[in-house]
Design an enzyme around this catalytic site. Structure first.
Site, PDB file in Angstrom:
ATOM      1  N   THR A  28       5.076 -30.603  21.348  1.00 18.52           N
ATOM      2  CA  THR A  28       4.818 -29.224  20.809  1.00 18.52           C
ATOM      3  C   THR A  28       5.832 -28.663  19.908  1.00 18.52           C
ATOM      4  O   THR A  28       7.145 -28.743  20.175  1.00 18.52           O
ATOM      5  CB  THR A  28       4.314 -28.241  21.679  1.00 18.52           C
ATOM      6  OG1 THR A  28       3.402 -28.681  22.614  1.00 18.52           O
ATOM      7  CG2 THR A  28       3.856 -27.024  21.065  1.00 18.52           C
ATOM      8  N   SER A  30       6.995 -27.331  15.457  1.00 21.30           N
ATOM      9  CA  SER A  30       6.849 -27.628  13.973  1.00 21.30           C
ATOM     10  C   SER A  30       7.551 -29.265  13.931  1.00 21.30           C
ATOM     11  O   SER A  30       6.898 -29.804  12.831  1.00 21.30           O
ATOM     12  CB  SER A  30       7.789 -26.790  13.259  1.00 21.30           C
ATOM     13  OG  SER A  30       9.125 -26.702  13.650  1.00 21.30           O
ATOM     14  N   THR A  31       8.658 -29.578  14.479  1.00 21.04           N
ATOM     15  CA  THR A  31       8.923 -30.864  14.219  1.00 21.04           C
ATOM     16  C   THR A  31       8.122 -32.025  14.556  1.00 21.04           C
ATOM     17  O   THR A  31       7.578 -33.050  14.223  1.00 21.04           O
ATOM     18  CB  THR A  31      10.278 -31.205  14.812  1.00 21.04           C
ATOM     19  OG1 THR A  31      11.400 -30.216  14.531  1.00 21.04           O
ATOM     20  CG2 THR A  31      11.010 -32.421  14.356  1.00 21.04           C
ATOM     21  N   ASP A  81       9.414 -35.263  21.580  1.00 17.73           N
ATOM     22  CA  ASP A  81       9.324 -33.907  21.448  1.00 17.73           C
ATOM     23  C   ASP A  81      10.381 -33.396  20.951  1.00 17.73           C
ATOM     24  O   ASP A  81      11.375 -34.046  20.590  1.00 17.73           O
ATOM     25  CB  ASP A  81       9.096 -33.189  22.978  1.00 17.73           C
ATOM     26  CG  ASP A  81       8.581 -31.935  22.693  1.00 17.73           C
ATOM     27  OD1 ASP A  81       8.257 -31.455  22.061  1.00 17.73           O
ATOM     28  OD2 ASP A  81       8.269 -31.085  24.034  1.00 17.73           O
ATOM     29  N   ALA A  83      13.320 -29.850  20.386  1.00 18.51           N
ATOM     30  CA  ALA A  83      14.021 -28.970  21.379  1.00 18.51           C
ATOM     31  C   ALA A  83      14.346 -27.747  20.559  1.00 18.51           C
ATOM     32  O   ALA A  83      14.801 -27.810  19.124  1.00 18.51           O
ATOM     33  CB  ALA A  83      15.356 -29.674  21.841  1.00 18.51           C
ATOM     34  N   LYS A  94      14.070 -25.649  25.725  1.00 21.10           N
ATOM     35  CA  LYS A  94      12.966 -25.630  25.171  1.00 21.10           C
ATOM     36  C   LYS A  94      12.116 -24.568  25.518  1.00 21.10           C
ATOM     37  O   LYS A  94      12.116 -23.811  26.596  1.00 21.10           O
ATOM     38  CB  LYS A  94      12.174 -27.110  25.530  1.00 21.10           C
ATOM     39  CG  LYS A  94      13.088 -28.405  25.080  1.00 21.10           C
ATOM     40  CD  LYS A  94      12.657 -29.605  25.596  1.00 21.10           C
ATOM     41  CE  LYS A  94      11.067 -29.973  25.472  1.00 21.10           C
ATOM     42  NZ  LYS A  94      10.577 -29.811  24.002  1.00 21.10           N
ATOM     43  N   GLY A  95      10.865 -24.505  24.779  1.00 23.19           N
ATOM     44  CA  GLY A  95       9.927 -23.455  25.093  1.00 23.19           C
ATOM     45  C   GLY A  95       9.624 -22.345  23.960  1.00 23.19           C
ATOM     46  O   GLY A  95       8.809 -21.379  24.334  1.00 23.19           O
ATOM     47  N   GLU A 103       5.426 -29.463  28.783  1.00 23.10           N
ATOM     48  CA  GLU A 103       6.402 -30.300  28.479  1.00 23.10           C
ATOM     49  C   GLU A 103       7.415 -30.880  29.528  1.00 23.10           C
ATOM     50  O   GLU A 103       7.701 -32.110  29.587  1.00 23.10           O
ATOM     51  CB  GLU A 103       7.309 -29.592  27.339  1.00 23.10           C
ATOM     52  CG  GLU A 103       6.676 -29.046  26.111  1.00 23.10           C
ATOM     53  CD  GLU A 103       7.231 -28.414  25.341  1.00 23.10           C
ATOM     54  OE1 GLU A 103       6.863 -28.163  23.879  1.00 23.10           O
ATOM     55  OE2 GLU A 103       8.352 -27.749  25.572  1.00 23.10           O
ATOM     56  N   LYS A 121      20.224 -27.685  15.733  1.00 25.39           N
ATOM     57  CA  LYS A 121      19.753 -27.384  16.867  1.00 25.39           C
ATOM     58  C   LYS A 121      21.098 -28.176  18.035  1.00 25.39           C
ATOM     59  O   LYS A 121      20.728 -27.811  19.317  1.00 25.39           O
ATOM     60  CB  LYS A 121      18.562 -28.154  17.567  1.00 25.39           C
ATOM     61  CG  LYS A 121      17.164 -27.897  16.848  1.00 25.39           C
ATOM     62  CD  LYS A 121      16.806 -26.104  16.806  1.00 25.39           C
ATOM     63  CE  LYS A 121      15.654 -26.004  15.912  1.00 25.39           C
ATOM     64  NZ  LYS A 121      15.414 -26.273  14.912  1.00 25.39           N
TER      65      LYS A 121
END
Length: 229
Positions: A28, A30-31, A81, A83, A94-95, A103, A121
């Site tokens: 989940t 934007s990336t 996913d 990060a 994450k989150g 996730e 990141k």
């Protein structure tokens, strides 16, 4: 190159990790949104996916990839996913999007966890990004007091409810020098569903979007001690 361009580039690079004809784990954020777009354009055949959020489920359905329940599969070959932060050992926070619990579950099932992120990141020490903690609503105040004892400043994510019906406390001001220990400690607080430290199950591969191009890194393996005389 703008940050969104870096996200788009690293998302496109992740498509080559998608195993054709296999169930894919999809995260989940934007990336990941860019990754789903790139997957649609790639022509790679994905018979089904396990999604970590309603947001990703809608995007996958829109490009014709059925989303199935995790209980229908025994293993997921690859999970892709993003990060919010990742350190040199591939431990992550994450989150930021609120999907940390699902996730973490999908990451635990996946054989290979591919993290896609732009260079902003990458950090030396986790904690600059506020640590999300998913909490059962009735325990919110208690958990906040316990988190404050750890030196952080917990703040309720106002107006937000997770896909699981819980709330998020974002913990500011932490300097996470032992991610494995802190992940386990927070998870033991009654009322915590899980927290956004991914250290017990870290990424295996990091695709990092930089202004010089895509950097592909593998998780450092601990040195083996074979003994001796």
């Amino acid at each position: 190159m703008a940050q969104d361009d870096l996200k788009r580039a690293v998302a496109a690079a992740a498509v080559r990790y998608v195993p054709a004809g296999e169930v894919l784990g999809v995260g989940t954020g934007s990336t990941v949104d860019h990754f789903i777009d790139a997957l649609a354009a790639s022509g790679v055949r994905v018979p089904a996916a396990v999604s970590t959020s309603n947001r990703s489920t809608r995007r996958l359905a829109a490009i014709g990839i059925p989303v199935i329940d995790l209980n229908e599969v025994e293993a997921i070959p690859v999970y892709i996913d993003g990060a919010d932060e990742i350190d040199a050992s591939f431990s992550m926070i994450k989150g930021g999007g609120g999907a940390l619990t699902r996730e973490k579950i999908v990451a635990a099932v996946a054989r290979t966890f591919v993290c896609i992120a732009d260079e902003s990141k990458r950090v030396e020490v986790l904690g600059r990004f506020p640590l999300p903690v998913e909490v059962i609503p009735m325990a919110r105040a208690f958990v906040a007091r316990e988190l404050a004892k750890l030196g952080g400043v917990p703040k309720l994510r106002e107006g937000f409810v997770t896909d699981n019906g819980n709330v998020i406390l974002d913990v500011h001001g932490l300097r996470i020098t032992d991610p494995v220990a802190l992940e386990g400690h927070i998870n033991q607080i009654p009322g915590v569903v899980t927290n956004g430290i991914f250290a017990a199950r870290r990424a295996d591969v990091l695709l990092l979007g930089t202004r010089e191009g895509i950097c592909e890194l593998r998780r450092p393996q601990p040195a083996q001690d074979f003994g001796g005389t």
